[in-house]
Enzyme design. Structure first.
Site, mmCIF file in Angstrom:
data_model
loop_
_atom_site.group_PDB
_atom_site.id
_atom_site.type_symbol
_atom_site.label_atom_id
_atom_site.label_comp_id
_atom_site.label_asym_id
_atom_site.label_seq_id
_atom_site.Cartn_x
_atom_site.Cartn_y
_atom_site.Cartn_z
ATOM 1 N N TYR A 244 0.679 -1.392 -0.055
ATOM 2 C CA TYR A 244 0.322 -0.517 -0.004
ATOM 3 C C TYR A 244 0.562 0.901 0.270
ATOM 4 O O TYR A 244 0.447 2.528 -0.644
ATOM 5 C CB TYR A 244 -1.441 -0.224 1.362
ATOM 6 C CG TYR A 244 -2.081 0.899 1.393
ATOM 7 C CD1 TYR A 244 -2.623 1.204 -0.140
ATOM 8 C CD2 TYR A 244 -2.187 1.752 2.354
ATOM 9 C CE1 TYR A 244 -3.734 2.103 -0.053
ATOM 10 C CE2 TYR A 244 -2.866 3.043 2.361
ATOM 11 C CZ TYR A 244 -3.499 2.954 1.408
ATOM 12 O OH TYR A 244 -4.722 3.798 1.631
ATOM 13 N N LYS B 225 0.999 3.670 -3.361
ATOM 14 C CA LYS B 225 0.683 5.145 -2.945
ATOM 15 C C LYS B 225 1.328 6.401 -3.041
ATOM 16 O O LYS B 225 0.872 7.588 -3.374
ATOM 17 C CB LYS B 225 0.226 5.369 -1.127
ATOM 18 C CG LYS B 225 -1.724 4.422 -0.945
ATOM 19 C CD LYS B 225 -2.539 5.123 -2.263
ATOM 20 C CE LYS B 225 -4.162 4.606 -2.455
ATOM 21 N NZ LYS B 225 -4.927 4.800 -3.209
ATOM 22 N N THR C 266 -14.991 5.303 6.383
ATOM 23 C CA THR C 266 -15.679 4.848 5.244
ATOM 24 C C THR C 266 -15.789 3.252 5.297
ATOM 25 O O THR C 266 -15.529 2.873 6.130
ATOM 26 C CB THR C 266 -14.610 5.007 3.526
ATOM 27 O OG1 THR C 266 -13.442 4.118 4.589
ATOM 28 C CG2 THR C 266 -14.521 6.431 3.565
#
Length: 249
Positions: A155, A159, A190
């Site tokens: 990740y 990113k 979220t």
């Protein structure tokens, strides 16, 4: 409804949930015609229905950012494109592993979605905007694209790459009337963040943010709208932290 974006159009990848949905709602509330894309028609339809119920204009296009032809078709379907908001992505979950033990298949999946998918989205958005001679792109990155985070190498790598793509494209197209920026959110409420996480883990994540709370998706959307708008007309090539102080530690 404000007329600030009357006559403007936006394409939002990952527009069915989370930051993508919040951004679609915010842009539509300002008069923008919004096209939301993603892999799940049901969630895209929910976004469109919510926008239309509030008096806005929206449409959907089912597309997968990892499929180049799918992305090309989605962008081509919009016609004129004032704003491209690239929000599609995957976090990889909470199974933390140091790099030597990090699953190769997870690394490949995150790079495919969060980096290659972003590249493809930008590629076709920029082609359309270059023909027009104007446009603004905002990529939804992460604080993990600005600092190191242990246990999530795939990740973090994807990113960080997203920030690099943002900066490279900003330089490539500044002379063409196109601005390219990113937002780098911290922890945001979220479905992707909340699902399957224990209260203890969530408390630890929140404590890492000096402001002392989780963000609402609408707060990130506000920053995206500003970067889309003419109010940020002299801003390009940045990755704006919207992270409650996370990256200032």
């Amino acid at each position: 409804m404000s007329p600030e974006f009357d006559g403007r159009t936006a394409l939002i990848t990952g527009g069915g949930t989370g930051i993508g949905r919040a951004t679609a709602l915010a842009l539509a509330a300002l008069g923008c015609l919004v096209t939301v894309t993603g892999r799940t028609e049901a969630t895209l339809r929910e976004t469109v229905d919510e926008i239309e119920a509030a008096g806005g204009r929206a449409r959907l296009f089912v597309a997968d950012v990892t499929d180049e032809e799918s992305v090309r078709a989605a962008v081509g379907d919009t016609g004129r494109l004032d704003f491209g908001v690239n929000s599609a992505g995957d976090s990889g979950g909470d199974d933390l592993k140091p790099l030597a033990d990090y699953p190769t298949e997870k690394f490949d999946r995150l790079v495919d979605i969060d980096l290659r998918g972003l590249f493809l989205s930008m590629k076709y958005e920029l082609r359309q905007m270059r023909e027009q001679g104007f446009g603004s792109i905002v990529n939804v990155g992460s604080g993990a694209g600005l600092v190191g985070v242990p246990g999530v190498a795939g990740y973090v790598a994807a990113k960080h790459g997203a920030v690099g793509l943002t900066r490279a494209a900003a330089l490539d197209y500044a002379a063409d009337g196109i601005r390219v920026n990113a937002v780098a959110p911290g922890l945001v409420e979220t479905p992707l963040v909340a699902t399957g996480r224990s209260p203890e883990l969530m408390a630890a994540r929140i404590a890492a943010h000096p402001i002392g709370r989780i963000a609402q998706a609408s707060e990130i959307a506000d920053a995206v709208v500003w970067l889309c708008s003419d109010r940020s007309s002299y801003v390009t090539g940045i990755a704006l932290p919207v992270d409650g102080g996370y990256t200032t530690r």
